[in-house]
Design an enzyme around this catalytic site. Structure first.
Site, short mmCIF file in Angstrom:
data_model
loop_
_atom_site.label_atom_id
_atom_site.label_comp_id
_atom_site.label_asym_id
_atom_site.label_seq_id
_atom_site.Cartn_x
_atom_site.Cartn_y
_atom_site.Cartn_z
N ASP A 1 0.85 -1.18 0.00
CA ASP A 1 0.00 0.00 0.00
C ASP A 1 0.89 1.23 0.00
O ASP A 1 2.12 1.13 -0.06
CB ASP A 1 -0.96 0.00 1.20
N HIS B 1 -2.83 3.10 -4.60
CA HIS B 1 -2.25 2.61 -3.34
C HIS B 1 -0.80 2.15 -3.56
O HIS B 1 -0.41 1.10 -3.06
CB HIS B 1 -3.10 1.48 -2.76
N GLU C 1 -9.86 2.52 -5.55
CA GLU C 1 -9.51 3.86 -5.07
C GLU C 1 -8.29 4.44 -5.79
O GLU C 1 -7.38 4.99 -5.17
CB GLU C 1 -9.26 3.82 -3.55
#
Length: 545
Positions: free
Chosen positions: A175, A246, A319
């Site tokens: 991440d 990420h 995302e």
């Protein structure tokens, strides 16, 4: 019988049980060797039971065998004085789940690592337990990227999963805040991307910082050990390597992976706060070749034959912020060359590349429900986290689905509305709320519902700084989730939560023996609180979507 998860059928004991002691023999038929090893190593150590090999007809012995009349994960456990304890499984996994039930029948002492009492006092209640899981995929996500969990902690969670008949560990390995797996051809991923200089303490709006460096990673041999340890317990380990969002930690180590025509990627460091970073991967051939190299090593470390779902590789896909792509000449050129419509289609192209790459190597891609946007290859699967909608769309499109909606089974969300809940995040999701979660979305046809492989609880660790905090957020709710995933429960409103609470009384003693720092029913203990550390509680019930 106070069993969790609840079995399908129980013939309650009516007479004396089956005594177990130093002379109890263990007979294991071919195909049951893993359970045989586990029984000797775990029950043997806890209860001082040698469980020496013996004949199948030894009186009051323990027998393990396969029975192809049962489903692969189904088992039948029979205990009767004079004939002993027999565990029949439809496959090796079924025998193993039967052994987990046997452990519960022996009481909380069976969950310790050394004996407290003489083995001669042990007895298995006479009776029959017939059982099989509702879902094939019964998963737990551990986010080891935000806060690193050392290898021993992961092995401990594999044992906790096995005790609850969970069979998929989803390891979130990369991440913005850290890279946790050794990739030998790219050493900077562990030299640079595996640690950050400091860490936000609490929600990203918190003014508090932990100023000491945080990091860690698993060597390749660590990963091999984790996978082998899981396979011994019939648990698949699904690795997650996040692309294209990420990814700030990877870009900090290898700046050429980022959008160099928009930002000075050489000045980036591993992110020290929470949220969604705008530093995403550049859609270049350099990036594709780099991550193909990463996945080549990942496939070697996570072999497809380790356990049932070990062919899956999770690529994230969620995302991905598009601000840098909208400003990047390189990204605009790629969109034009591919004939794409916009940056959203570019993300779909990125995921599609690795979908095809993995499929060509006999593996299956799974990603968060954003990967549905733009279409998927037939073999790809979807983890539906933004509610039920993604799972419904995926199942109707013919894709397999794992249901893990954040409003119901994100275990980092707070467990009660009280001010003493540590770093309160998200909606209130009580033990009862989790127990009444239904994984199969309403409105699916019978054929569409077959695409629901199962369900998964996710433990994100932005505000979980150590194993005690992970325990607190996961338990006891993971026990309720395990019953939802395993047992054929009625509709949510009709579930007997009072009976589950009654059985939990015994289960808390098992968790105590295992050293689990769970949230007590009456609320957090003083040392479990985090006074003054801001969270982000969301008021009201979660949206039903």
């Amino acid at each position: 019988m106070e069993l969790i998860p609840a079995p399908r059928a129980v013939e309650e004991p009516t007479g004396p049980g089956v005594p177990l002691g130093p002379d109890t023999a263990l007979w294991a038929a071919p195909g049951t060797e893993r359970t045989e090893r586990w029984l000797r190593a775990t029950l043997g150590a806890a209860l001082n039971l040698p469980l020496r090999p013996g004949p199948p007809d030894a009186p009051d012995g323990v027998r393990l065998l396969l029975d192809d009349a049962l489903a692969p994960e189904a088992y039948r456990l029979t205990a009767a004085p004079g004939t002993g304890v027999e565990i029949r499984g439809g496959g090796p996994a079924g025998v193993f789940w039967g052994a987990q039930t046997l452990r519960q029948l022996l009481g909380a002492d069976a969950f310790r690592r050394a004996p407290l009492r003489p083995a001669a006092a042990l007895s298995v209640p006479a009776g029959v337990v017939e059982d099989a899981p509702r879902f094939r995929w019964r998963g737990l996500l551990l986010d080891v990227a935000r806060h690193f969990m050392p290898k021993e902690g992961v092995l401990r969670y594999l044992d906790l999963m096995a005790a609850h008949k969970l069979n998929v560990l989803h390891l979130h390995l990369t991440d913005d805040q850290g890279w946790r797996i050794e990739i030998r051809r790219y050493p900077k991923l562990t030299e640079i991307a595996s640690w950050r200089s400091r860490t936000k303490f609490g929600h990203r709006a918190s003014p508090l910082w932990d100023e000491k460096p945080h990091g860690g990673y698993y060597t390749q041999d660590d990963i091999r050990e984790i996978v082998a340890y899981a396979a011994e317990r019939h648990i698949s380990v699904v690795p997650e390597i996040d692309v294209p969002g990420h990814s700030q930690a990877a870009i900090a180590a290898y700046p050429e992976l980022g959008n160099t025509d928009v930002v000075d990627t050489g000045a980036l460091s591993v992110w020290d706060t929470w949220g969604i970073s705008s530093n995403v991967l550049a859609p270049t051939d350099t990036t594709l070749r780099f991550y193909e190299g990463v996945f080549e090593e990942v496939l070697e470390l996570f072999p497809a034959d380790a356990a049932e779902f070990s062919a899956f590789v999770h690529v994230g896909g969620d995302e991905c912020r598009k601000e840098q792509w909208t400003e990047s000449v390189t990204a605009k050129t790629r969109i034009a060359d591919l004939g794409l419509t916009d940056e959203d289609a570019l993300q779909s192209w990125f995921i599609g590349h690795f979908d095809a790459w993995l499929a060509a190597r006999g593996r299956r891609l799974i990603g968060w429900d954003e990967i549905l946007e733009g279409g998927l290859a037939p073999g790809a699967a979807v983890a539906s986290w933004r509610g039920y909608a993604g799972g419904i769309a995926a199942a109707r499109a013919g894709h397999d689905v794992v249901m893990c909606p954040e409003q119901y089974v994100y275990l980092d969300h707070r467990q009660a509305p009280g001010d003493d809940e540590p770093v309160p995040i998200g909606f209130v999701r009580t033990l009862e709320d989790v127990y009444r979660f239904e994984p199969v979305p309403a409105g699916l046809t019978e054929e569409e519902a077959r695409h629901v492989l199962g369900t998964q609880a996710n433990v994100w660790t932005e505000v979980l700084e150590d194993s005690a905090r992970v325990d607190y957020q996961a338990f006891p709710r993971l026990a309720a989730f395990a019953e939802v995933a395993w047992s054929p429960l009625p509709a949510p409103a009709d579930r007997d939560y009072a009976d589950f609470e009654r059985r939990m009384t015994a289960h808390y003693r098992r968790l105590d023996a295992l050293g689990v720092a769970y949230r007590p029913p009456a609320g957090p203990r003083p040392w479990q609180r985090r006074p003054g550390v801001p969270g982000r509680p969301i008021e009201g019930p979660p949206p039903n979507r």
